[in-house]
Motif scaffolding. Structure first.
Motif, PDB file in Angstrom:
ATOM      1  N   ASP A  63      55.088  40.548  11.605  1.00 22.70           N
ATOM      2  CA  ASP A  63      56.235  40.700  10.714  1.00 22.70           C
ATOM      3  C   ASP A  63      57.125  41.863  11.143  1.00 22.70           C
ATOM      4  OD1 ASP A  63      56.154  38.620   8.965  1.00 22.70           O
ATOM      5  OD2 ASP A  63      55.076  39.664   7.379  1.00 22.70           O
ATOM      6  N   ALA A  64      56.494  42.951  11.550  1.00 20.08           N
ATOM      7  CA  ALA A  64      57.257  44.157  11.897  1.00 20.08           C
ATOM      8  C   ALA A  64      58.200  43.899  13.064  1.00 20.08           C
ATOM      9  CB  ALA A  64      56.293  45.295  12.235  1.00 20.08           C
ATOM     10  N   THR A  65      57.695  43.205  14.073  1.00 17.00           N
ATOM     11  CA  THR A  65      58.527  42.916  15.244  1.00 17.00           C
ATOM     12  C   THR A  65      59.693  42.006  14.878  1.00 17.00           C
ATOM     13  OG1 THR A  65      56.546  43.067  16.642  1.00 17.00           O
ATOM     14  CG2 THR A  65      58.493  42.043  17.603  1.00 17.00           C
ATOM     15  N   VAL A  66      59.400  40.980  14.089  1.00 22.31           N
ATOM     16  CA  VAL A  66      60.453  40.045  13.676  1.00 22.31           C
ATOM     17  C   VAL A  66      61.500  40.764  12.837  1.00 22.31           C
ATOM     18  CG1 VAL A  66      60.957  37.976  12.328  1.00 22.31           C
ATOM     19  CG2 VAL A  66      58.912  38.043  13.766  1.00 22.31           C
ATOM     20  N   GLN A  67      61.027  41.616  11.922  1.00 20.86           N
ATOM     21  CA  GLN A  67      61.953  42.306  11.029  1.00 20.86           C
ATOM     22  C   GLN A  67      62.878  43.248  11.805  1.00 20.86           C
ATOM     23  OE1 GLN A  67      60.379  43.273   7.266  1.00 20.86           O
ATOM     24  NE2 GLN A  67      61.704  45.045   6.927  1.00 20.86           N
ATOM     25  N   ALA A  68      62.322  43.930  12.784  1.00 20.35           N
ATOM     26  CA  ALA A  68      63.147  44.836  13.596  1.00 20.35           C
ATOM     27  C   ALA A  68      64.207  44.052  14.370  1.00 20.35           C
ATOM     28  CB  ALA A  68      62.255  45.617  14.549  1.00 20.35           C
ATOM     29  N   PHE A  69      63.823  42.880  14.892  1.00 23.02           N
ATOM     30  CA  PHE A  69      64.752  42.038  15.643  1.00 23.02           C
ATOM     31  C   PHE A  69      65.890  41.569  14.741  1.00 23.02           C
ATOM     32  CE2 PHE A  69      66.234  37.975  17.310  1.00 23.02           C
ATOM     33  CZ  PHE A  69      66.394  38.241  18.662  1.00 23.02           C
ATOM     34  N   VAL A  70      65.550  41.141  13.538  1.00 18.84           N
ATOM     35  CA  VAL A  70      66.560  40.631  12.602  1.00 18.84           C
ATOM     36  C   VAL A  70      67.483  41.747  12.135  1.00 18.84           C
ATOM     37  CG1 VAL A  70      66.901  39.615  10.313  1.00 18.84           C
ATOM     38  CG2 VAL A  70      65.140  38.698  11.840  1.00 18.84           C
ATOM     39  N   GLU A  71      66.911  42.904  11.830  1.00 20.82           N
ATOM     40  CA  GLU A  71      67.725  44.019  11.341  1.00 20.82           C
ATOM     41  C   GLU A  71      68.718  44.507  12.391  1.00 20.82           C
ATOM     42  OE1 GLU A  71      64.684  46.715  10.149  1.00 20.82           O
ATOM     43  OE2 GLU A  71      64.623  45.983   8.069  1.00 20.82           O
ATOM     44  N   ALA A  72      68.370  44.326  13.668  1.00 22.03           N
ATOM     45  CA  ALA A  72      69.275  44.738  14.741  1.00 22.03           C
ATOM     46  C   ALA A  72      70.406  43.738  14.952  1.00 22.03           C
ATOM     47  CB  ALA A  72      68.494  44.910  16.044  1.00 22.03           C
ATOM     48  N   ARG A  73      70.326  42.601  14.274  1.00 21.45           N
ATOM     49  CA  ARG A  73      71.343  41.556  14.403  1.00 21.45           C
ATOM     50  C   ARG A  73      71.759  41.109  13.003  1.00 21.45           C
ATOM     51  NH1 ARG A  73      67.775  41.809  18.078  1.00 21.45           N
ATOM     52  NH2 ARG A  73      68.245  41.479  20.301  1.00 21.45           N
TER      53      ARG A  73
END
Length: 739
Positions: A277-287
């Motif tokens: 979840d953490a990796t996905v969330q960081a990716f989404v927040e950056a876009r």
């Protein structure tokens, strides 16, 4: 009907045209069809007609030929998915049009991608103007044409190309990547091993769907290198249909790579297990522009950002919203649909409100995977959850009708799979569905009987017989007659009755089987004859003894024997001394319910009438029958509940003739008064339309008629007059039959 069930006028007209194409057409010398006096169709309507013909399953080489009339039927968006069109028919009927879009996916013929490309390339307008081309599920080559003769690159205007589930290879991809305007490409589940050619269109490619590329041979680093250079990508799908662990950390590396794919608004990595979840969330927040992410079977999706109902759509299994999104996105991906439906079943097991939007999504999944037992098994279980008890009542009837047809198709496609049959029957065992929802009840009844023949499981038998019992009661006389001609149906139902009787049980299966037999023989001489040939009379005589204390069983037994007695040529089969004496006992017994005495009297009235068979039994017994009929009928009171229904009064009329015995006349008069009193709206006009009122007037006034018969005939006329207080004489004779 509810508003959601209504079809548009255009849809109704299109459907009618689809199923009457040949009636509307004139056959040409080359065997093609041309619509007689064809009007000029607006282009959008011509597109809709072609689409509807494909959806209705009537689009083939013959019917598609109506589109050779370019003057009146001009196509721009051609939808021929799942039709049965050959390469030659495609070339003659569709390629001359100035097509902008073509969906030729999953065609049921030997047409290939190279056939389609070659035909399209022969038309300059298509070479330059075709923008969207979908050919999912087709073979690449034909026996007579290799791809070299017809290349993708000849269609210079292509912007959207889909070749999922084809045998497209690296050579084909290189050719595709020379298209100057291509923006969207779907190469899912193809034979491609190397994505490097995509770099040739990196400045224009905005959407890449590469789901299930199991033959890809690129190292993870090389693949990421190619993907990272596709700077214009807004949609990327690299999901895995095998639902396996991401051993090479492809997804994790992609998500963690700084600055990769900055324009992305949609990413699908479903099927790669081990994503956090953490990796996905960081990716989404950056876009901030991200609008969709596919996380089904990844382990991710449970965080607050990903599970909230915001602008970001998530396909996953963390909640019902994610599951619905997955159903919408993955309707054609079998492994994903199976995974989604398993989770959906758990989420809907205790649902308390009707959710037609979810049922529609499940229906779409069923439609796309008719041949997949795994999908059908779990989907039918979900359908039960979504339609159980009162939930079905709140569903749109049209949607339920579609789902019921799909359930019946599943039962037909997998006749030997017991659990699937049970899943479908659990949904079908619904009063609302069986009585209200539109579907072909005749074909459904035949299918249920095949199910009974294939399975001996008691639970399955109970549900099937219950469904059959209600279905038969909803059929028309002609449909019942056709069913009655099927001897195996009678044998199957009698076998179940005999099986239950041998155990001495009184359960719902026995009651439903007896009800089905009663309805099946109603005004159906062929079914009555099959009943006799299957030793039904002997079995029913035994049952009358075995269940002499169970009124509900005796009523159903005697009801069927009444049906047999109404068939003139079969009455002689009932002239058995033991049977007749038993009928007399049931008729005259003061301890019997009127429901039992009434039907026993009906059998005797037909047998003892002047129109009955030659009385071969003891003459004294004949006199006893007539005396008991006369005395018993005069003591009966109407039951509180509706006891019987009739499609017509015709079987009574020969019992009302002036020359008939008084006891026989009394029974028929009481029967008429019973139904007219309990359901005047249905029966009064029917009696008038069939000439029954005139017969009653004759009985009331004829000098040779017994006084008791006159009295009861007058009572019936008063009953009719009571329900038409304006005046029976002037009004009833003019009541239309269908009022």
């Amino acid at each position: 009907m509810d508003e959601e069930s209504l079809s548009s006028l255009i849809d109704i007209c299109m459907t009618w045209i689809c199923h009457n194409v040949e009636v509307l057409c004139v056959s040409q010398k080359d065997r093609s069809l041309q619509i007689h006096h064809c009007p000029l169709f607006p282009q959008e309507l011509a597109d809709q007609l072609l689409h509807k013909m494909a959806d209705e399953g009537v689009l083939d080489d013959k019917t598609v030929s109506i589109f050779q009339n370019l003057e009146h039927l001009r196509l721009r968006r051609a939808y021929i998915r799942s039709s049965s069109i050959s390469a030659e028919a495609f070339r003659l009927s569709l390629c001359p049009h100035k097509l902008q879009e073509l969906n030729a996916s999953h065609i049921h013929s030997d047409i290939t991608i190279s056939d389609i490309l070659q035909s399209l390339s022969s038309n300059k307008d298509c070479r330059q103007g075709l923008q969207t081309l979908l050919m999912n599920g087709l073979n690449l080559y034909s026996e007579t044409c290799e791809l070299g003769q017809a290349r993708f690159s000849m269609l210079r205007g292509l912007r959207n190309l889909s070749l999922a589930w084809t045998n497209l290879d690296d050579t084909g991809l290189e050719d595709i990547c020379s298209l100057p305007m291509l923006e969207s490409l779907d190469i899912s589940a193809t034979n491609i091993t190397d994505l490097t050619p995509l770099l040739n269109i990196q400045s224009q490619l905005r959407s890449l769907t590469a789901h299930g590329l199991q033959k890809l041979e690129m190292p993870t680093a090389s693949l990421l290198s190619v993907l990272s250079k596709l700077h214009m990508l807004r949609h990327l799908d690299i999901s895995n249909n095998r639902l396996v662990m991401d051993e090479d950390n492809l997804v994790q590396q992609l998500l963690e790579r700084p600055g990769i794919l900055p324009q992305l608004v949609s990413l699908d990595v479903s099927g790669w297990r081990g994503v956090s979840d953490a990796t996905v969330q960081a990716f989404v927040e950056a876009r901030p522009g991200m609008r969709f992410i596919g996380l089904l079977a990844t382990g991710a999706g449970g965080s607050e950002l990903l599970s909230a109902n915001g602008d970001l759509k998530v396909a996953g299994e963390a909640n019902l919203t994610q599951l619905c999104e997955a159903l919408r996105r993955y309707s054609e991906r079998e492994s994903f649909i199976r995974e989604v439906l398993v989770h959906l079943y758990s989420h809907t097991s205790d649902t308390e409100r009707s959710q037609p939007n979810i049922l529609k999504l499940v229906s779409d999944a069923i439609r796309h995977h008719l041949d997949s037992l795994h999908v059908q098994l779990v989907a039918t279980a979900c359908v039960f959850n979504l339609t159980t008890l009162e939930l079905a009542v709140e569903m749109p009837s049209r949607l339920l009708g579609t789902v019921v047809k799909q359930l019946l198709t599943a039962m037909k496609n997998f006749p030997n799979h017991e659990q699937l049959q049970k899943n479908c029957l659990l949904t079908l065992c619904s009063d609302h569905i069986l009585h209200v929802v539109p579907f072909d009840r005749y074909e459904a009844t035949k299918l249920m009987m095949m199910c009974l023949e294939n399975h001996e499981d008691q639970t399955l038998q109970r549900m099937t017989v219950a469904v059959v019992s209600i279905l038969v009661s909803k059929l028309s006389s002609d449909e019942i007659s056709e069913l009655g001609a099927e001897a195996f149906i009678m044998k199957q139902l009698l076998s179940i009755v005999q099986q239950k009787a041998s155990l001495g049980v009184v359960d719902s299966t026995l009651k439903f089987a007896l009800s089905a037999l009663w309805n099946l023989t109603d005004e159906t001489p062929t079914a009555c004859r099959h009943f006799i040939e299957c030793q039904g009379i002997e079995l029913y005589m035994e049952l009358l003894e075995s269940y002499q204390t169970v009124t509900s069983i005796k009523q159903k037994l005697l009801g069927l024997l009444n049906n047999v007695a109404e068939v003139e040529e079969l009455r002689v089969e009932l002239l058995d001394e033991e049977l007749v004496e038993h009928m007399v006992t049931l008729l005259s017994s003061s301890t019997e319910e009127v429901e039992v005495s009434y039907f026993a009297g009906g059998v005797l009235a037909h047998l003892a009438s002047v129109n009955g068979p030659t009385w071969s039994l003891d003459a004294e017994l004949h006199s006893t029958v007539l005396d008991e009929l006369h005395s018993s009928v005069l003591t009966w009171s109407f039951p509180q509940r509706e006891m019987v229904s009739y499609r017509t009064f015709q079987p009574f009329f020969h019992l009302l003739q002036v020359s008939q015995y008084p006891g026989v006349q009394l029974w028929a008069l009481w029967a008429i008064q019973l139904v007219c009193s309990q359901n005047a709206a249905q029966y009064c006009s029917k009696l008038n339309a069939e000439g029954g009122i005139e017969m009653l007037k004759v009985l009331s006034s004829h000098p040779d008629i017994h006084s008791d018969v006159k009295w009861l005939a007058d009572n019936v006329l008063k009953t009719l007059d009571h329900h038409h207080p304006e005046g029976q004489d002037s009004k009833l004779t003019n009541v239309p039959a269908d009022s």
